[in-house]
Write an enzyme that holds these catalytic residues in place. Structure first.
Site, PDB file in Angstrom:
ATOM      1  N   PRO A 123      32.048   7.747  17.910  1.00 47.33           N
ATOM      2  CG  PRO A 123      34.362   8.126  17.960  1.00 47.33           C
ATOM      3  CD  PRO A 123      33.257   7.599  17.083  1.00 47.33           C
TER       4      PRO A 123
ATOM      5  CG  ASP B 162      18.088   9.986  13.065  1.00 47.22           C
ATOM      6  OD1 ASP B 162      17.857   8.809  13.397  1.00 47.22           O
ATOM      7  OD2 ASP B 162      17.421  10.945  13.483  1.00 47.22           O
TER       8      ASP B 162
ATOM      9  NE  ARG C 100      23.803  19.343  15.659  1.00 48.40           N
ATOM     10  CZ  ARG C 100      23.759  18.092  16.088  1.00 48.40           C
ATOM     11  NH1 ARG C 100      23.821  17.848  17.392  1.00 48.40           N
ATOM     12  NH2 ARG C 100      23.641  17.087  15.247  1.00 48.40           N
TER      13      ARG C 100
ATOM     14  CD  GLU D  76      40.863   5.227  13.006  1.00 50.59           C
ATOM     15  OE1 GLU D  76      41.386   5.561  11.929  1.00 50.59           O
ATOM     16  OE2 GLU D  76      41.147   4.179  13.627  1.00 50.59           O
TER      17      GLU D  76
ATOM     18  N   GLY E 181      25.064   5.188  17.154  1.00 47.80           N
ATOM     19  CA  GLY E 181      25.119   6.613  16.821  1.00 47.80           C
ATOM     20  C   GLY E 181      23.722   7.116  16.556  1.00 47.80           C
TER      21      GLY E 181
ATOM     22  N   GLY F 122      22.639   9.247  19.370  1.00 50.50           N
ATOM     23  CA  GLY F 122      22.727  10.479  18.587  1.00 50.50           C
ATOM     24  C   GLY F 122      21.905  11.576  19.229  1.00 50.50           C
ATOM     25  CB  SER F 123      21.204  14.972  18.232  1.00 46.74           C
ATOM     26  OG  SER F 123      22.577  15.158  18.424  1.00 46.74           O
ATOM     27  CB  THR F 124      16.999  13.452  15.972  1.00 46.22           C
ATOM     28  OG1 THR F 124      17.607  14.720  15.807  1.00 46.22           O
ATOM     29  CG2 THR F 124      15.497  13.593  15.827  1.00 46.22           C
TER      30      THR F 124
ATOM     31  CG  ASN G 181      31.259  10.209   4.757  1.00 46.09           C
ATOM     32  OD1 ASN G 181      30.120   9.882   5.107  1.00 46.09           O
ATOM     33  ND2 ASN G 181      31.520  11.363   4.198  1.00 46.09           N
TER      34      ASN G 181
HETATM   35  C1  LIG Z   1       6.595  25.041  20.114  1.00 45.42           C
HETATM   36  C2  LIG Z   1       7.399  23.810  20.079  1.00 45.42           C
HETATM   37  C3  LIG Z   1       7.297  23.137  18.796  1.00 45.42           C
HETATM   38  C4  LIG Z   1       8.140  21.948  18.707  1.00 45.42           C
HETATM   39  C5  LIG Z   1       7.967  21.302  17.388  1.00 45.42           C
HETATM   40  C6  LIG Z   1       8.808  20.145  17.258  1.00 45.42           C
HETATM   41  C7  LIG Z   1       8.670  19.473  15.945  1.00 45.42           C
HETATM   42  C8  LIG Z   1       9.739  18.504  15.866  1.00 45.42           C
HETATM   43  C9  LIG Z   1       9.635  17.597  14.706  1.00 45.42           C
HETATM   44  C10 LIG Z   1      10.872  16.790  14.673  1.00 45.42           C
HETATM   45  C11 LIG Z   1      10.967  16.011  13.433  1.00 45.42           C
HETATM   46  C12 LIG Z   1      12.271  15.334  13.363  1.00 45.42           C
HETATM   47  C13 LIG Z   1      12.429  14.673  12.089  1.00 45.42           C
HETATM   48  C14 LIG Z   1      13.723  13.974  12.040  1.00 45.42           C
HETATM   49  C15 LIG Z   1      14.721  14.374  11.338  1.00 45.42           C
HETATM   50  C16 LIG Z   1      16.003  13.652  11.310  1.00 45.42           C
HETATM   51  O1  LIG Z   1      16.138  12.992  10.094  1.00 45.42           O
HETATM   52  C17 LIG Z   1      17.161  14.636  11.440  1.00 45.42           C
HETATM   53  C18 LIG Z   1      18.432  13.867  11.708  1.00 45.42           C
HETATM   54  O2  LIG Z   1      18.474  13.389  12.996  1.00 45.42           O
HETATM   55  N1  LIG Z   1      16.961  15.534  12.524  1.00 45.42           N
HETATM   56  C19 LIG Z   1      16.814  16.811  12.321  1.00 45.42           C
HETATM   57  O3  LIG Z   1      16.896  17.318  11.231  1.00 45.42           O
HETATM   58  C20 LIG Z   1      16.553  17.643  13.542  1.00 45.42           C
HETATM   59  C21 LIG Z   1      15.335  18.457  13.377  1.00 45.42           C
HETATM   60  C22 LIG Z   1      15.029  19.134  14.653  1.00 45.42           C
HETATM   61  C23 LIG Z   1      13.948  20.109  14.481  1.00 45.42           C
HETATM   62  C24 LIG Z   1      13.710  20.849  15.758  1.00 45.42           C
HETATM   63  C25 LIG Z   1      12.702  21.901  15.538  1.00 45.42           C
HETATM   64  C26 LIG Z   1      12.464  22.686  16.780  1.00 45.42           C
HETATM   65  C27 LIG Z   1      11.481  23.763  16.495  1.00 45.42           C
HETATM   66  C28 LIG Z   1      11.405  24.720  17.607  1.00 45.42           C
HETATM   67  C29 LIG Z   1      10.496  25.856  17.246  1.00 45.42           C
HETATM   68  C30 LIG Z   1      10.408  26.773  18.371  1.00 45.42           C
HETATM   69  C31 LIG Z   1       9.420  27.840  18.190  1.00 45.42           C
HETATM   70  C32 LIG Z   1       9.347  28.629  19.408  1.00 45.42           C
HETATM   71  C33 LIG Z   1       8.522  29.814  19.247  1.00 45.42           C
HETATM   72  C34 LIG Z   1       8.460  30.656  20.462  1.00 45.42           C
HETATM   73  N1  LIG Z   2      34.767   9.474  14.037  1.00 44.26           N
HETATM   74  C1  LIG Z   2      34.004  10.456  13.551  1.00 44.26           C
HETATM   75  N2  LIG Z   2      34.423  11.742  13.605  1.00 44.26           N
HETATM   76  C2  LIG Z   2      33.634  12.749  13.171  1.00 44.26           C
HETATM   77  N3  LIG Z   2      32.413  12.578  12.624  1.00 44.26           N
HETATM   78  C3  LIG Z   2      31.948  11.317  12.555  1.00 44.26           C
HETATM   79  C4  LIG Z   2      32.717  10.209  13.009  1.00 44.26           C
HETATM   80  N4  LIG Z   2      31.991   9.078  12.808  1.00 44.26           N
HETATM   81  C5  LIG Z   2      30.828   9.470  12.249  1.00 44.26           C
HETATM   82  N5  LIG Z   2      30.796  10.812  12.082  1.00 44.26           N
HETATM   83  C6  LIG Z   2      29.707  11.666  11.537  1.00 44.26           C
HETATM   84  O1  LIG Z   2      29.024  12.293  12.616  1.00 44.26           O
HETATM   85  C7  LIG Z   2      27.753  12.736  12.144  1.00 44.26           C
HETATM   86  C8  LIG Z   2      26.739  12.792  13.249  1.00 44.26           C
HETATM   87  O2  LIG Z   2      26.622  11.577  13.845  1.00 44.26           O
HETATM   88  P1  LIG Z   2      25.342  10.948  14.519  1.00 44.26           P
HETATM   89  O3  LIG Z   2      24.251  10.844  13.572  1.00 44.26           O
HETATM   90  O4  LIG Z   2      25.828   9.691  15.137  1.00 44.26           O
HETATM   91  O5  LIG Z   2      24.966  11.953  15.684  1.00 44.26           O
HETATM   92  P2  LIG Z   2      24.062  13.236  15.772  1.00 44.26           P
HETATM   93  O6  LIG Z   2      24.177  14.063  14.544  1.00 44.26           O
HETATM   94  O7  LIG Z   2      24.362  13.848  17.066  1.00 44.26           O
HETATM   95  O8  LIG Z   2      22.605  12.638  15.869  1.00 44.26           O
HETATM   96  P3  LIG Z   2      21.322  12.676  14.924  1.00 44.26           P
HETATM   97  O9  LIG Z   2      21.800  12.336  13.549  1.00 44.26           O
HETATM   98  O10 LIG Z   2      20.418  11.647  15.520  1.00 44.26           O
HETATM   99  O11 LIG Z   2      20.742  14.059  14.975  1.00 44.26           O
HETATM  100  C9  LIG Z   2      27.372  11.756  11.062  1.00 44.26           C
HETATM  101  O12 LIG Z   2      27.026  12.459   9.906  1.00 44.26           O
HETATM  102  C10 LIG Z   2      28.630  10.916  10.829  1.00 44.26           C
HETATM  103  O13 LIG Z   2      28.934  10.856   9.451  1.00 44.26           O
END
Ligand SMILES: CCCCCCCCCCCCC/C=C/[C@@H](O)[C@H](CO)NC(=O)CCCCCCCCCCCCCCC
Ligand SMILES: Nc1ncnc2c1ncn2[C@@H]1O[C@H](COP(=O)(O)OP(=O)(O)OP(=O)(O)O)[C@@H](O)[C@H]1O
Ligand SMILES: [Ca+2]
Length: 546
Positions: free
Chosen positions: A144, A203, A316, A176, A201, A245-247, A179
């Protein structure tokens, strides 16, 4: 109703038009045979045939009392075709819309004869019952608090109705605590009751399900996960991902979109996509599994920083990405890797992994690998390193992408040509370079330019790799392998003053979770799990030849 050679054909009514409906062994087709007087164009038969593959029919049911209801609300419409044809059945099916999005569409056919109507429902249901890959019972875990905290709502409003229509039984657990899902799968869940597990949810939540399921299967089969060379037992239960989720990169990279209804439909039709899993060890002790990104340096630092700002939700990562970019840290270490065989291609070959990918279908026998591994153990120490390459350097990022890691932030991903199920991971080494160069590299994740085409980036397709951060006392004084003409154009040099690149360590981002060790050994376990997905479809095949 004609029933010759299992082809069933009737003249029915659809939206006040007369249609010929045919059920072939694998395809339902209908076409208009007589236009209504209002739309008459002089022809008696329209050529437009609509088709639906039976394997993409979600359900068929009798449309109860529709005619009665219409009669009650519009008594004057007694002569309309739907009153002349008071019996009806509705077929719900998968309709492809734009950009890999699937929707559940309905088509209702009316007929005069109740028996014919019931027969149609029966024969379609008979064909559906032959599709044995469809799940009947699912165990659903909802986080959630993932992403924008909409997991429960997304499931109730968008997913549960699709499952109900398909007649799938579900047991739903709203977690809840962190993990909760992992521990329940590991120790409590009766896996024999289910055909699959559904994760609502992001990743991180998927990672919980992965760890719970894989660990449970290994325990049940007496396999010790701490042995880096153990042959792990693949999971028979498939995993479905409802993105909340977020990604959501695992969902995006396996379906081409992050859409809950599309995911629900891939589950309903019983898709199956095998997937590689990396096992991560530290000195012979099991740490974690990873299916998407194992990132040291930049992505490790982004994650560490972003954990402090969880309240910001998906934003974030942008804030922490920006801050980490400005910090411009780099880290010394030694990377060793075992390159993959030539038959799995190269990270820069531009052959993207798509539905039915040939490279992933090639059987990368885990038995061969196992035999090789046991042979390795018997060899003298220096021989066990045969075939391994070693690289020392200062790195801004060390990324291992076992799949493309495509996500809305980067639609082609960290390694656009990585494969979902080829038994390899793409090891991307980004060496110390200027901020401007690193910015150019990052930017190329968002456009069509090749992000590996920089002097400071190299990429290898590997089956195993190891990382050892430089120990302060043992770190080489100069990094000989660095580019000789690599001016650090960094304009913000004051930020570097307190930074000691000989002692600094980053941490590993393992599918969105921080690892507590930096020296790691990674081994790809080919096709250890299966998802309710089919990979990204090459093109939208809206029409089917019959
Ligand atoms: C100029 C813009 C450049 C944008 C570049 C974007 C590259 C993004 C590549 C994303 C790869 C995601 C891989 C997935 C990882 C997931 O297992 C993991 C869990 O959900 N997510 C993250 O760790 C979340 C990782 C999130 C990473 C976000 C990185 C953002 C970088 C921003 C850099 C800004 C530079 C600005 C300079 C003026
Ligand atoms: N009931 C809960 N309360 C708090 N944390 C939880 C609960 N259920 C799962 N979680 C934890 O929340 C974390 C984040 O969850 P989730 O991956 O769904 O979302 P996110 O981090 O926003 O997205 P992403 O992983 O795609 O970036 C997970 O590591 C999971 O272990
Ligand atoms: Ca792979």
């Amino acid at each position: 109703m004609e029933n010759q050679d299992k082809i069933i054909c009737s003249e029915l009514f659809q939206k006040q038009r007369k249609v010929e409906v045919v059920l072939y062994p694998a395809v339902l087709a209908w076409k208009e045979i007589e236009k209504s007087s209002k739309r008459s164009s002089g022809t008696s038969e329209s050529e437009h045939v609509q088709t639906v593959k039976v394997c993409e029919i979600v359900a068929v049911h009798k449309t109860e009392d529709e005619a009665d209801a219409q009669l009650r609300s519009h008594p004057k419409r007694i002569n309309q075709p739907s009153q002349q044809y008071p019996h009806a059945f509705t077929v719900s099916y998968v309709r492809r819309t734009r950009q890999h999005l699937w929707r559940c569409a309905d088509v209702t056919f009316h007929c005069a004869d109740q028996q014919i109507c019931e027969q149609w429902v029966q024969v379609i249901n008979e064909q559906l019952s032959l599709l044995t890959n469809r799940p009947k019972n699912l165990l659903v875990y909802i986080n959630p608090y993932g992403g924008k905290r909409r997991g429960e709502r997304i499931y109730e409003q968008k997913v549960a109705p699709v499952f109900r229509r398909a007649g799938i039984f579900t047991d739903v657990i709203v977690t809840e605590r962190a993990n909760h899902a992992r521990d329940h799968l590991k120790m409590e869940a009766n896996l024999d009751d289910y055909d699959g597990v559904v994760c609502v949810g992001g990743d991180g939540m998927f990672s919980e399900i992965l760890h719970g399921l894989v660990t449970r299967i290994q325990t049940d089969h007496g396999v010790d996960q701490n042995q880096p060379d153990a042959e792990l037992v693949p999971c028979s239960l498939r995993i479905g991902i409802i993105p909340a989720g977020s990604t959501d990169c695992i969902c995006f990279a396996t379906q081409g979109t992050n859409d809950p209804v599309t995911s629900a439909l891939h589950i309903v039709v019983g898709d199956s996509q095998p997937m590689d899993v990396c096992s991560v060890h530290h000195n012979g002790v099991f740490l974690k599994y990873s299916v998407s990104l194992l990132g040291y340096g930049f992505y490790g630092d982004v994650l560490t920083d972003s954990e402090r700002n969880r309240w910001l939700g998906p934003a974030r990562y942008d804030l922490s990405g920006f801050k980490t970019f400005l910090s411009h840290n780099y880290y010394g270490g030694t990377v060793s890797f075992l390159p993959a065989d030539d038959n799995v291609g190269h990270p820069r070959d531009k052959l993207q992994c798509r539905s039915g990918c040939r490279i992933c279908q090639h059987k990368h026998s885990s038995k061969d690998e196992h035999d090789e591994a046991s042979e390795e153990k018997e060899k003298p120490a220096e021989d066990s390193d045969r075939g391994w390459s070693v690289i020392h350097g200062k790195f801004i990022a060390i990324n291992s992408a076992s799949m493309s890691c495509a996500c809305p932030r980067s639609p082609k991903g960290l390694s656009p040509s990585a494969h979902l199920a080829d038994g390899t991971t793409d090891l991307i080494l980004v060496r110390k370079c200027s901020r401007l160069d690193f910015f150019r590299h990052l930017l190329r994740h968002t456009n069509n330019d090749d992000q590996f085409d920089h002097w400071f980036v190299e990429v290898h397709r590997v089956r195993k790799f190891r990382f050892q951060p430089w120990h302060p006392d043992l770190a080489p004084l100069e990094d000989a392998s660095e580019h000789p003409e690599s001016p650090d154009l960094s304009p913000i040099s004051s930020l570097q003053e307190t930074y000691d690149d000989r002692t600094a360590e980053s941490s590993w981002n393992c599918d969105g979770e921080i690892l507590h060790h930096t020296a790691i050994q990674v081994s790809v376990q080919c096709q250890l799990i299966r998802l309710f997905a089919r990979g990204i479809e090459e093109q939208q095949d809206a029409e089917v030849a019959v």
